[in-house]
Structure formats: C-alpha cells, structure tokens
Design an enzyme around this catalytic site. Structure first.
Site, mmCIF file in Angstrom:
data_model
loop_
_atom_site.group_PDB
_atom_site.id
_atom_site.type_symbol
_atom_site.label_atom_id
_atom_site.label_comp_id
_atom_site.label_asym_id
_atom_site.label_seq_id
_atom_site.Cartn_x
_atom_site.Cartn_y
_atom_site.Cartn_z
ATOM 1 N N TYR A 238 -16.337 61.808 -9.271
ATOM 2 C CA TYR A 238 -16.863 60.439 -9.205
ATOM 3 C C TYR A 238 -15.699 59.456 -9.177
ATOM 4 O O TYR A 238 -14.826 59.484 -10.049
ATOM 5 C CB TYR A 238 -17.768 60.195 -10.413
ATOM 6 C CG TYR A 238 -18.408 58.824 -10.496
ATOM 7 C CD1 TYR A 238 -18.594 58.031 -9.369
ATOM 8 C CD2 TYR A 238 -18.859 58.326 -11.710
ATOM 9 C CE1 TYR A 238 -19.195 56.793 -9.448
ATOM 10 C CE2 TYR A 238 -19.475 57.088 -11.807
ATOM 11 C CZ TYR A 238 -19.632 56.323 -10.676
ATOM 12 O OH TYR A 238 -20.231 55.092 -10.752
ATOM 13 N N CYS A 239 -15.668 58.585 -8.153
ATOM 14 C CA CYS A 239 -14.643 57.547 -8.037
ATOM 15 C C CYS A 239 -13.254 58.179 -8.029
ATOM 16 O O CYS A 239 -12.980 59.065 -7.226
ATOM 17 C CB CYS A 239 -14.825 56.527 -9.155
ATOM 18 S SG CYS A 239 -13.806 55.042 -8.991
ATOM 19 N N LEU A 240 -12.356 57.778 -8.927
ATOM 20 C CA LEU A 240 -11.016 58.364 -8.966
ATOM 21 C C LEU A 240 -11.061 59.848 -9.257
ATOM 22 O O LEU A 240 -10.182 60.601 -8.828
ATOM 23 C CB LEU A 240 -10.168 57.664 -10.032
ATOM 24 C CG LEU A 240 -9.925 56.163 -9.875
ATOM 25 C CD1 LEU A 240 -8.961 55.676 -10.932
ATOM 26 C CD2 LEU A 240 -9.392 55.840 -8.501
#
Length: 574
Positions: free
Chosen positions: A299-301
């Site tokens: 998720y994301c980074l």
C-alpha cells in the site's frame, strides 16, 4: 584564534546553517523559501515580459467579473464551501462566481509559456493556497450560512468557535497536549482483529491474524503498508477493516507493523527498510508455511518497496546468498507509485532546495518528525474541504467529529533521516526505480524482471499517488495486470467496504504483451461496476491460488504477544 582551524570553522558554520534551516522549516511548515522565491521570480519575469498575455488575462478577468455581477441565480455547486442554499441568492451568488472566476484565472496566469514546469506547479499551489484563504466563505459577514446561524443562535456559534480556536492555539503553543482520541485506541476500538506477533526485528513486527474459517486459502497474504503512518489503516474499526474482511473470506493474512523510529535510528536507510521490512518477513512466512507461494500486497510506499523486493527476488543474482529466497504467487499494488516522474501534488514540495532544507532539519534530530510530515499532508488536502472544516469549527461552532480514519490520520510517525533522504533523492528527484538504476546489494534491479500476476489499484481523487501514475505499472512490468480504478481518494478509495453505498470501480485485465493503452484510452474501454472492489479482489486472489488447506495448519506458533503488538503503540510528543 587559538584552537580554531579551517575544518573546525567549517563544522561550526555548517552547524549554524543547519540551525537556521531548522528554524525556517518550522516557520514555513516545511516549505523551502529558496524554492518558493525561485518559482515566484520565474513567474514574475515571464509576466512582465509578456504584455499581450497580461492584456488577455485582464480582459478575461473583466468580462468574467461583469458576468458574475449580473448573476441572478446559480446551479448547485459541488464545492462544499458553497453548499448552503443561501449561496444561490444575490449578492452571495455573485461572490461565489467571482471567486471561482479568480481560481480559473489564476490557473491560466500561473502556467505561462517558457516557465519551468515545476515552477508552474509551485505558483499554482501558492495561488490556490492564497485563494483558499481569501474565499468569501471564510468571511463571516459574507457567508450566508454563518449569518443565518448567528441570528438563529444569537451569536452562540461565534462564542463556541472562539473557544475551540483558543484550545487549538494552546495546543499549538504547547500549553495543552495534543489530544489522543480515547474512543479509537489501537488494540481496543481499532487494530483489533485477533492475531499474534510472530516475529520482531529492529524495524518491524510481523503480525499473523487468527483464521476465522474452517479452511483457508493455501497461499497466504503478506501486506506491506506505508511506513509514513501506522499500519492499522488497513485494520480500522471492525466495520471498516480490510484485514477482517480478508480473514473472513478464508485468507491467512500476515501484516508488517513498522517501528516508530527515534534518534538512535538516524542511520537506518532504504536497504534496511527493504531487508528488515520485506525480505526478512517473507523468509519467516516461507518457513512457517512450508514454502507455499505468497500473495504479496503493498500500500502506497509499501507498494514501492514491495515492487523492489519482487524485482530482486525475480532475479536471484540481485541478492546475496544470505537472503532466503521466497516464492511469490502474485503482487497487489494499492495506490502505489513505481514511476515518480509525475508525482502529483506532492511534487510541489520536492526539488533540490526543498530536499536540502529537509535534510538540514533532519540532521538536527536524526528523523523527520511526524508533526512536520502531517503538516505537509494537510497542505495537500483539497482546499475546499480544508476550509469547509475550519469554517464549520470556528464560525459555526461545530467541533470536528473524529472517526476511525481521522484518528488514524492523527497517529503520525517519524522517518529516519538517512532513509528519508535516500527516498527523496533516489525516487522523487532521480526516478531510479523506473529507470532501472535502483540497486539492491550493489546490483541494479529491473521491474521488467517481474512476471507475476499483478492487481493494481488507482483512486480517482488521489492527491498523493495520481491514478495515471499508478497505471504506469503497465509499462514497467512484463506481467498480466488487472487494473482497477475506484471512486474516492488515497485512503477512502482503498477502504471500500462491501455493502456501503456510493462505491463504484472500473476494471480491466491486460495481458503482458498488450500494454499499449494510455490511461485515457484504458478508462474509455474499462467497464464500470457498482459496489466495492474488495469482492473482485478476493475472487482474483482465489483465481490465482491453488485451493484450500485446513485452518489448523496455519495456527500461529511461538507468539511474541497478541496483536497489535508494541511498535504501533509508540507515540512521541512531536
């Protein structure tokens, strides 16, 4: 001068520079005065050197003002600042139209031919910050909703708002501590899906969630959340938890919980985050499940880091022999960027001057504070929603009601100085991952080595990872990609609980040799579905699995304690 020489003087000067930069960070909310000055100078020179452009812009503004002044009525606005019915009446309708006219005018005025693209983005950001603050909706005697409430409550709304404002000022000045929502405590009201911490290293705790079905999917799921915030964004309250949903569907779920770093962690770098945060947990899961292929989720980074790990594992030459090789069944990327050429609104804050300012600030403490990171993301928040909340609080006297998502958002974390500096330089400034230049154990990794089935998610209103940027996974990998574009933003779009209203998504699977469509043409082709994308994702995971096993075979052993563990509970005053 006795005892002083050139190296000593140089070191003292460097310390003084860092002190000055650190003061600037807190005075400007983390924005570099140098970067802002360069952008404004670039804009000013191009404006003064373009009289024809100034003339056209002036005429455009004048004609628009006449039309706004003559407005007798207006259609309903989707801008929450002007949602009150009073804005449809004159003279308020003229004020609203004039304000929207100014926003459109500045959109044109900040994108001048010849300006550097980054400076255009900075000036656009600054103009909208100023316009957001100057909106007539923020002026109590120009806002019909505030005028109505003041008459109705005989001014009590203003007194209540003043009281709330004084409380906020006292917290900013340190007179009162920042409140922690007592009704959303990790392990009690949020992050409360049953599980155990089965492994801990210096950087992460690995949580295994307790099975809730008699049989479970043979392939476990390993989730890598972003390290900017606490992991429980994916395990909020029981009615809003992705983890709970996955476990209820018969998946064995493992999740990384990142440590909240302190001064002693200043030298932790990207390699530490990769090896301790992804590769080491993968090895533990591989050992505990007998080498079963693993569905991986980032998720994301966390998705960026997971993709690096997947590329390294796809080519064993990238890793030293000390790393145990894990077998991956698939990779899911949730609002994750692999190509940082177009980073969205976050790119406004990122150039060499900006990064240098942050590095000097981190050199003083050894980390980037959660408060400063939170302030940066507040600036990214859409202006209309940001100011609507403030008007509701200070002029209407309505305190902001916290929910599980806002409580999580306030539970900020720090980032080690070395890691964050490398991250900004290697990804945002130099785009090393997409260019095939990012090294693992001294060897560049290539995303083209990834041949796993990929499920990638973008969200329509994402200001952190624009969906067009998330879509670039098509170009960077040689995998079959199921891409989903869902309604909502960076967080709300991911938290799409089945059964809740107003959710929809587009979905289309593209074969590895057919990655030709642009984001726009993909959107025209992809069919739209009502409801949550979670259900489709569950079906996709099962489709790319190999059946089920008894849940007893997945029971956690050698527990280090119940979930949510210790790392998620660490908070600092900053």
């Amino acid at each position: 001068m006795t005892g002083l020489n050139a190296p000593v003087v140089s070191e003292l000067a460097s310390k003084l520079d860092r002190k000055i930069q650190n003061v600037q960070v807190w005075m400007t909310g983390g924005l570099s005065p140098v970067a802002l000055a360069l952008a404004m100078t670039d804009w000013a020179w191009h404006v003064t050197g373009s009289p024809s452009t100034l003339t056209c812009l002036g005429l455009e503004c004048g004609l628009g003002a006449v039309n706004a002044a003559n407005a007798a009525n207006a259609e309903a606005s989707d801008d929450p600042r002007f949602s009150d019915p009073g804005w449809k009446l004159w003279p308020f309708v003229a004020l609203e139209r004039t304000h929207h006219l100014l926003e459109a005018w500045w959109d044109n005025a900040t994108h001048l031919r010849g300006m550097e693209h980054h400076h255009q983005d900075v000036m656009h950001f600054l103009a909208h910050q100023w316009l957001g603050a100057a909106s007539p909706s923020n002026v109590p005697w120009l806002n019909p909703a505030v005028l109505t409430a003041t008459v109705k409550t005989q001014g009590q709304n203003l007194l209540q708002g003043m009281s709330l404002g004084m409380e906020d000022l006292q917290r900013i000045w340190g007179i009162q501590p920042q409140p922690q929502p007592s009704n959303y405590r990790p392990g009690v009201e949020v992050a409360c899906t049953p599980g155990d911490v089965i492994h801990r290293n210096h950087l992460v705790e690995l949580i295994q969630y307790t099975p809730q079905t008699h049989q479970v999917q043979r392939e476990p799921i390993f989730i890598v959340p972003s390290w900017i915030m606490k992991y429980y964004i994916l395990d909020l309250s029981p009615v809003n938890s992705m983890v709970k949903y996955l476990v209820a569907q018969g998946h064995t779920v493992f999740m990384v919980s990142w440590r909240n770093p302190d001064e002693s962690d200043a030298l932790l770098d990207m390699e530490d985050y990769l090896k301790l945060g992804v590769l080491n947990p993968l090895a533990v899961i591989t050992e505990r499940t007998g080498g079963v292929p693993i569905h991986t989720v980032g998720y994301c980074l966390g998705g960026t880091l997971l993709a690096i790990a997947a590329a390294a594992l796809a080519n064993p030459k990238n890793l030293h022999e000390t790393h145990q090789i894990a077998t991956l069944a698939s990779m899911t990327l949730l609002a994750a960027q692999l190509d940082f050429r177009d980073p969205g609104d976050l790119g406004v804050f990122l150039d060499e001057a900006q990064v240098a300012l942050l590095e000097d600030a981190m050199a003083e403490t050894g980390y980037l504070s959660g408060q400063l990171m939170g302030s940066s993301f507040q600036l990214l928040k859409p202006r209309n929603f940001f100011w609507s909340e403030l008007v509701g609080k200070y002029w209407l006297g309505a305190p902001v009601i916290n929910d599980d998502l806002s409580a999580w958002n306030a539970d900020v974390t720090r980032m080690p100085a070395s890691m964050h500096s490398q991250y900004l330089h290697r990804f945002y400034l130099h785009n090393e991952l997409a260019e095939g230049l990012f090294e693992v154990d001294g060897t560049p990794v290539s995303l083209e080595d990834i041949h796993l089935p990929i499920f990638a998610l973008g969200t329509v209103k994402d200001h952190v990872t624009p969906w067009e940027s998330a879509y670039k996974v098509m170009r960077l990998t040689r995998s079959d990609v199921t891409f989903v574009l869902t309604s909502g933003g960076h967080n709300a779009g991911v938290l799409s609980v089945p059964g809740t209203p107003f959710h929809s998504y587009q979905q289309l699977t593209t074969q590895a040799d057919m990655h030709l469509d642009s984001p726009e043409s993909w959107r025209q082709k992809a069919p739209t579905f009502e409801g949550s994308w979670w259900s489709e994702w569950h079906r996709w995971l099962v489709q790319h699995g190999s059946g089920t096993v008894l849940a007893d075979q997945r029971a956690a052993a050698d527990s280090l304690g119940p979930a949510p563990g210790h790392y998620v509970l660490v908070r600092y005053k900053d």
